[in-house]
Design an enzyme around this catalytic site. Structure first.
Site, mmCIF file in Angstrom:
data_model
loop_
_atom_site.group_PDB
_atom_site.id
_atom_site.type_symbol
_atom_site.label_atom_id
_atom_site.label_comp_id
_atom_site.label_asym_id
_atom_site.label_seq_id
_atom_site.Cartn_x
_atom_site.Cartn_y
_atom_site.Cartn_z
ATOM 1 N N ASN A 4 -18.766 -8.350 35.746
ATOM 2 C CA ASN A 4 -17.369 -8.843 35.734
ATOM 3 C C ASN A 4 -16.399 -7.819 36.316
ATOM 4 O OD1 ASN A 4 -17.181 -6.954 33.733
ATOM 5 N ND2 ASN A 4 -16.610 -8.382 32.088
ATOM 6 N N LEU A 5 -16.925 -6.693 36.812
ATOM 7 C CA LEU A 5 -16.149 -5.647 37.487
ATOM 8 C C LEU A 5 -15.090 -5.028 36.575
ATOM 9 C CD1 LEU A 5 -15.717 -7.261 41.069
ATOM 10 C CD2 LEU A 5 -17.536 -5.752 40.250
ATOM 11 N N ASP A 43 -18.911 -12.814 33.403
ATOM 12 C CA ASP A 43 -19.089 -12.085 32.150
ATOM 13 C C ASP A 43 -20.477 -12.445 31.611
ATOM 14 O OD1 ASP A 43 -19.050 -11.231 29.441
ATOM 15 O OD2 ASP A 43 -16.854 -11.303 29.467
ATOM 16 N N SER A 95 -29.604 4.939 25.156
ATOM 17 C CA SER A 95 -28.999 6.248 25.361
ATOM 18 C C SER A 95 -29.573 7.255 24.379
ATOM 19 C CB SER A 95 -27.486 6.111 25.132
ATOM 20 O OG SER A 95 -26.881 7.385 25.060
ATOM 21 N N TYR A 110 -19.650 3.229 20.052
ATOM 22 C CA TYR A 110 -20.445 3.050 21.268
ATOM 23 C C TYR A 110 -21.932 3.272 20.968
ATOM 24 C CZ TYR A 110 -22.990 4.270 25.446
ATOM 25 O OH TYR A 110 -23.973 4.347 26.397
ATOM 26 N N LYS A 119 -25.458 0.709 21.133
ATOM 27 C CA LYS A 119 -26.744 0.949 21.829
ATOM 28 C C LYS A 119 -27.887 0.841 20.824
ATOM 29 C CE LYS A 119 -25.490 0.729 25.417
ATOM 30 N NZ LYS A 119 -25.966 0.155 26.683
ATOM 31 N N ASN A 122 -28.396 12.738 30.281
ATOM 32 C CA ASN A 122 -27.074 12.789 30.937
ATOM 33 C C ASN A 122 -27.200 12.591 32.454
ATOM 34 O OD1 ASN A 122 -26.701 13.978 28.262
ATOM 35 N ND2 ASN A 122 -24.679 14.531 28.965
HETATM 36 P P1 NAD Z 1 -20.683 1.668 34.368
HETATM 37 O O1 NAD Z 1 -19.462 1.411 33.545
HETATM 38 O O2 NAD Z 1 -20.527 2.341 35.670
HETATM 39 O O3 NAD Z 1 -21.486 0.305 34.593
HETATM 40 C C1 NAD Z 1 -21.484 -0.727 33.636
HETATM 41 C C2 NAD Z 1 -21.168 -2.016 34.381
HETATM 42 O O4 NAD Z 1 -21.164 -3.100 33.442
HETATM 43 C C3 NAD Z 1 -19.795 -2.009 35.061
HETATM 44 O O5 NAD Z 1 -19.951 -2.373 36.400
HETATM 45 C C4 NAD Z 1 -18.993 -3.055 34.293
HETATM 46 O O6 NAD Z 1 -18.063 -3.725 35.119
HETATM 47 C C5 NAD Z 1 -20.098 -3.986 33.786
HETATM 48 N N1 NAD Z 1 -19.782 -4.755 32.576
HETATM 49 C C6 NAD Z 1 -19.349 -4.302 31.369
HETATM 50 N N2 NAD Z 1 -19.203 -5.331 30.514
HETATM 51 C C7 NAD Z 1 -19.572 -6.465 31.191
HETATM 52 C C8 NAD Z 1 -19.640 -7.848 30.847
HETATM 53 N N3 NAD Z 1 -19.284 -8.282 29.629
HETATM 54 N N4 NAD Z 1 -20.068 -8.723 31.779
HETATM 55 C C9 NAD Z 1 -20.420 -8.299 33.031
HETATM 56 N N5 NAD Z 1 -20.361 -7.007 33.411
HETATM 57 C C10 NAD Z 1 -19.942 -6.104 32.499
HETATM 58 O O7 NAD Z 1 -21.705 2.486 33.428
HETATM 59 P P2 NAD Z 1 -23.053 3.219 33.810
HETATM 60 O O8 NAD Z 1 -22.833 4.675 33.659
HETATM 61 O O9 NAD Z 1 -23.596 2.677 35.076
HETATM 62 O O10 NAD Z 1 -23.957 2.761 32.573
HETATM 63 C C11 NAD Z 1 -24.818 1.655 32.659
HETATM 64 C C12 NAD Z 1 -25.468 1.456 31.299
HETATM 65 O O11 NAD Z 1 -26.158 2.639 30.920
HETATM 66 C C13 NAD Z 1 -24.487 1.158 30.167
HETATM 67 O O12 NAD Z 1 -25.042 0.181 29.330
HETATM 68 C C14 NAD Z 1 -24.377 2.482 29.444
HETATM 69 O O13 NAD Z 1 -24.088 2.304 28.065
HETATM 70 C C15 NAD Z 1 -25.771 3.055 29.634
HETATM 71 N N6 NAD Z 1 -25.816 4.525 29.581
HETATM 72 C C16 NAD Z 1 -25.016 5.253 30.430
HETATM 73 C C17 NAD Z 1 -25.065 6.643 30.370
HETATM 74 C C18 NAD Z 1 -24.173 7.490 31.250
HETATM 75 O O14 NAD Z 1 -23.994 8.666 30.931
HETATM 76 N N7 NAD Z 1 -23.605 6.964 32.331
HETATM 77 C C19 NAD Z 1 -25.929 7.275 29.472
HETATM 78 C C20 NAD Z 1 -26.734 6.497 28.645
HETATM 79 C C21 NAD Z 1 -26.672 5.118 28.713
HETATM 80 C C1 WQD Z 2 -21.439 17.359 28.321
HETATM 81 C C2 WQD Z 2 -21.062 18.756 27.850
HETATM 82 C C3 WQD Z 2 -19.134 18.796 26.422
HETATM 83 C C4 WQD Z 2 -16.257 17.477 29.469
HETATM 84 C C5 WQD Z 2 -21.873 11.523 26.860
HETATM 85 C C6 WQD Z 2 -21.975 10.460 25.797
HETATM 86 C C7 WQD Z 2 -23.398 9.999 25.652
HETATM 87 C C8 WQD Z 2 -23.990 9.583 27.020
HETATM 88 C C9 WQD Z 2 -23.759 10.620 28.068
HETATM 89 C C10 WQD Z 2 -23.799 7.204 27.322
HETATM 90 C C11 WQD Z 2 -20.660 18.811 26.372
HETATM 91 C C12 WQD Z 2 -18.840 19.536 27.714
HETATM 92 C C13 WQD Z 2 -17.410 17.851 28.805
HETATM 93 C C14 WQD Z 2 -15.246 18.451 29.715
HETATM 94 C C15 WQD Z 2 -16.631 20.099 28.624
HETATM 95 N N1 WQD Z 2 -23.385 8.394 27.526
HETATM 96 N N2 WQD Z 2 -17.585 19.143 28.385
HETATM 97 N N3 WQD Z 2 -15.471 19.730 29.277
HETATM 98 O O1 WQD Z 2 -21.005 14.237 25.489
HETATM 99 O O2 WQD Z 2 -23.310 14.992 26.260
HETATM 100 O O3 WQD Z 2 -22.684 12.631 26.473
HETATM 101 O O4 WQD Z 2 -22.375 11.002 28.095
HETATM 102 O O5 WQD Z 2 -24.663 6.836 26.582
HETATM 103 O O6 WQD Z 2 -23.372 8.946 24.750
HETATM 104 O O7 WQD Z 2 -21.511 11.011 24.550
HETATM 105 O O8 WQD Z 2 -21.638 14.270 27.963
HETATM 106 O O9 WQD Z 2 -20.545 14.978 30.034
HETATM 107 O O10 WQD Z 2 -19.098 14.316 28.063
HETATM 108 O O11 WQD Z 2 -20.403 16.441 27.962
HETATM 109 O O12 WQD Z 2 -16.759 21.268 28.225
HETATM 110 O O13 WQD Z 2 -14.185 18.160 30.266
HETATM 111 O O14 WQD Z 2 -19.899 19.187 28.576
HETATM 112 O O15 WQD Z 2 -18.522 19.429 25.326
HETATM 113 O O16 WQD Z 2 -21.124 20.034 25.858
HETATM 114 P P1 WQD Z 2 -22.129 14.105 26.441
HETATM 115 P P2 WQD Z 2 -20.351 14.940 28.578
#
Ligand code: NAD
Ligand code: WQD
Length: 337
Positions: A32-33, A58, A124, A148, A152, A178
């Site tokens: 849904n962007l 969506d 995650s 959040y 998950k 990460n």
């Molecule tokens: P992102 O926000 O770039 O991508 C998520 C996408 O989902 C977006 O394009 C958004 O528009 C779309 N979206 C959200 N709700 C929607 C809905 N109801 N219908 C249709 N589209 C919808 O995030 P990302 O970093 O690419 O993460 C992708 C997945 O991986 C997420 O589920 C996130 O929780 C998980 N994840 C991300 C990280 C990270 O650090 N980036 C780490 C662990 C897990």
């Molecule tokens: C990394 C390190 C900060 C920003 C998050 C989510 C986790 C997962 C991945 C989705 C930490 C430090 C950060 C800044 C800093 N996402 N930091 N200055 O917190 O490990 O994980 O993203 O599932 O759920 O919590 O990643 O990149 O925010 O932080 O010093 O401006 O960098 O304290 O030690 P994090 P992060």
């Protein structure tokens, strides 16, 4: 074989779409962007020379999902769609529970009704109880500290229960550590809206001069240099991990869970050093207080993914820094003009 990517316009989804197309799969995206733009999809098509069927819908909209499944013979689903900002989830818990859980429930329901049996889910490392020591293993205790994370955790549970009730289904739950970096071409990358929350996107904004300096959140942790340690992995390695997970899912039934990480932790200051040394750019920083909810260190034990999926993160920290910089230099305003 045709793969549906929910959230496929986002950071990880777009990199996975590109890898899938290069491996000969057909790609359909439902997004849904709300946190991305169509430009990522356009760039992936341009880079690969292959089409993506794009549905701006969506994923929680059952009728729209039904129409998609009727129009496209989908073989398997990668479920990326979701909201992912930890701090925002504390402010808007209902929005996070509603969006992240209703997308997962509707998707499973409509997949099943339309005969689709394979799902790979974006979980995650945040689902691990913070009290665990690293490296984190898949069977360690779970528990979250913010809405959040709980979405998950519950998403994993919902999928697992649904697969137990429908044993012909196959689910792979991937716990990402990460992800950072960008495709080496610089055609796609991470493009967060507003001031970034995460480390590498923040460093990126400092590197291109949009933010003055990095705020390091605490240097009094029990780590090598006092700053937080995390397991950073290249987003292209993560995308390849999804293809390995799909190959596994196609041959099995039931639910399996895998860590996707390198198994190696780096501190905030080591990331700053690596970015400066790889790219020859200075990253000014100040030491601030700890960020609420942060922990000292966590990194993966990726052995299970190495052994069972045949997946291993190949790209180095220097590759991650170089590819981030290439993306930034080519796209200082992200996907915006
Ligand atoms: P992102 O926000 O770039 O991508 C998520 C996408 O989902 C977006 O394009 C958004 O528009 C779309 N979206 C959200 N709700 C929607 C809905 N109801 N219908 C249709 N589209 C919808 O995030 P990302 O970093 O690419 O993460 C992708 C997945 O991986 C997420 O589920 C996130 O929780 C998980 N994840 C991300 C990280 C990270 O650090 N980036 C780490 C662990 C897990
Ligand atoms: C990394 C390190 C900060 C920003 C998050 C989510 C986790 C997962 C991945 C989705 C930490 C430090 C950060 C800044 C800093 N996402 N930091 N200055 O917190 O490990 O994980 O993203 O599932 O759920 O919590 O990643 O990149 O925010 O932080 O010093 O401006 O960098 O304290 O030690 P994090 P992060």
């Amino acid at each position: 074989m045709k793969i549906l990517l929910t959230g496929g316009a986002g950071y990880i989804g777009s990199h996975t779409a590109l890898q899938l197309l290069e491996c000969g799969y057909e790609v359909v995206v439902a997004d849904n962007l709300c946190n991305s733009s169509y430009e990522s999809i356009r760039r992936v098509q341009e880079h690969t020379g292959k089409p993506i069927a794009f549905y701006e819908i969506d994923v929680a909209d059952g009728e729209a999902m039904d129409a998609l499944f009727k129009a496209e013979p989908i073989d398997a689903v990668f479920h990326f769609a979701g909201l992912k900002a930890v701090g925002e989830s504390v402010q808007k818990p209902l929005e996070y529970y509603r969006n992240n859980l209703s997308t997962t429930i509707t998707l499973l329901d409509r997949m099943y009704a339309n005969g689709v049996r394979y799902i790979v889910y974006s979980s995650s490392a945040t689902v691990y109880d913070a009290a665990n020591v690293s490296p984190r293993l898949e069977d360690m205790s779970l528990g979250c500290t913010n809405p959040y994370g709980w979405t998950k955790f519950m998403g994993e549970r919902i999928i697992q229960d649904f697969v137990t009730a429908n044993p012909e289904m196959s689910a792979v739950l991937l716990r990402y550590f990460n992800p950072i970096g960008a495709h080496e071409s610089g055609c796609i990358g991470e493009d967060p809206a507003g001031i970034p929350n995460n480390l590498m996107p923040y460093i990126s904004q400092v590197a291109i001069g949009k933010l003055e300096k990095l705020h390091v959140f605490g240097n009094d942790y029990d780590t090598r240099d006092g700053t937080g340690v995390r397991d950073y992995l290249h987003v292209v390695d993560l995308a390849i991990g999804h293809i390995k997970a799909l190959e596994f899912a196609l041959k099995h039934t039931g639910t399996e869970v895998f860590n996707l990480g390198t198994g190696c932790g780096y501190s905030v200051l080591e990331i700053v050093d690596a970015f400066e040394n790889t790219n020859g750019v200075k990253i000014p920083y100040v030491i601030d207080g700890r960020r609420a909810g942060d922990i000292d260190e966590y990194y993966a034990d990726p052995s299970r993914a190495n052994e069972v999926l045949g997946w291993k993160a190949e790209r180095t920290l220097s590759d991650m820094c170089r590819d981030t910089w290439t993306w930034l230099q080519k796209n200082p305003n992200g996907f915006r003009e």
